[in-house]
Design an enzyme around this catalytic site. Structure first.
Site: not given
Ligand SMILES: NC(=O)c1ccc[n+]([C@@H]2O[C@H](COP(=O)([O-])OP(=O)(O)OC[C@H]3O[C@@H](n4cnc5c(N)ncnc54)[C@H](OP(=O)(O)O)[C@@H]3O)[C@@H](O)[C@H]2O)c1
Length: 255
Positions: A158-160, A163
């Site tokens: 999810p972070y990726g 980003k």
């Protein structure tokens, strides 16, 4: 202009979101050491004000305002305050990040929250701050991404995803705003020694050694490794640099 003048941020007002965080503090220090007036902004004004006061005690011109990147009204309020208190904006380091999520198995609401702040909120604040830069007849935007902007890892799905948006927005907005004399560039940090990665190293056996073995520079990065690249991208020295994705990773992403 000689090169010292090109790298100087004298008489420039620069906003750093998340300026009281791990990387934020080093970025703020670099911009202020280059003689910029730096405004840090995030949700917790008390922490921001303490960090700004610490820098002022060291003779650096740093101030704090409040913003919640996930709230449009709060972004408009920040824009108004920058104009009221500093009269203009010359540069914006888009560094704040929300990490409500763990792995790809986390509840979908965590994914949505991450995108709401890190992707939608980022677009919102970029557009609003770009308006101030247009009024200023130009300026610099530096988006802080991550190696996870371009690499995959099961623990960072999810972070990726949020980003990843940094890279595409950087390239698209660089093309859209170049005619307004706005440079939009991104810095992608690699494996940097912070509280966050300290936690990862404690959890994942052998991570420290694996990173070292794959990093041509032979060491983990330090938050201070960002000072130079961000000052360069914020300064007139990089006036013809548009849409660049600058990796600061000791060569890790090139392998
Ligand atoms: N740490 C790493 O190893 C690493 C690696 C690769 C990339 N990065 C990137 O580097 C940048 C900084 O990371 P970091 O590790 O220094 O982060 P950090 O220490 O966790 O700081 C994040 C900052 O963002 C602010 N923030 C969070 N939600 C916000 C919101 N809704 N509105 C406004 N501000 C908000 C926080 O302040 P408040 O709580 O006061 O809002 C905090 O100051 C991020 O873009 C991150 O993706 C970090």
């Amino acid at each position: 202009m000689n090169v010292k003048e090109l790298l100087s941020l004298k008489n420039k007002v620069l906003l750093v979101t998340g300026g009281a965080g791990n990387y934020g503090k080093c970025i703020v220090e670099g911009l202020a050491e280059a003689d910029g007036t730096v405004v840090i902004a995030s949700r917790n004004l008390e922490t921001g004000a303490e960090v700004a006061a610490d820098f002022r005690r060291k003779g650096l011109d740093v101030h704090a305002l409040q913003v919640d990147q996930g709230d449009h009204q709060s972004i408009l309020q920040l824009k108004k305050k920058i104009l009221q208190e500093f009269g203009k904006l010359d540069g914006f380091v888009n560094n704040a990040v929300s990490r409500p999520m763990g792995s790809y198995e986390a509840p979908i609401e965590h994914f949505a929250e991450s995108m709401r702040v890190n992707a939608t909120g980022m677009m919102d604040i970029l557009r609003e701050m770009a308006e101030l830069l247009v009024q200023n007849k130009g300026g610099s935007i530096i988006n802080i991404g991550s190696m996870m902007s371009i690499f995959g890892a099961s623990f960072a799905a999810p972070y990726g995803a949020s980003k990843g948006a940094v890279v595409q927005l950087t390239k698209s907005l660089a093309a859209a705003w170049a005619a307004d004399n706005i440079q939009v560039n991104a810095v992608l940090p690699g494996w940097i020694d912070t509280d966050l990665t300290k936690g990862a190293r404690e959890q994942v056996q052998g991570l420290h050694e694996k990173v070292l073995a794959r990093t041509p520079a032979g060491r983990w990065g330090e938050p201070a490794d960002f000072k130079g690249p961000v000052v360069f991208l914020a300064s007139p020295a990089s006036d013809y640099v548009h849409g660049t994705i600058l990796t600061v990773d000791g060569g890790w992403m090139g392998r």
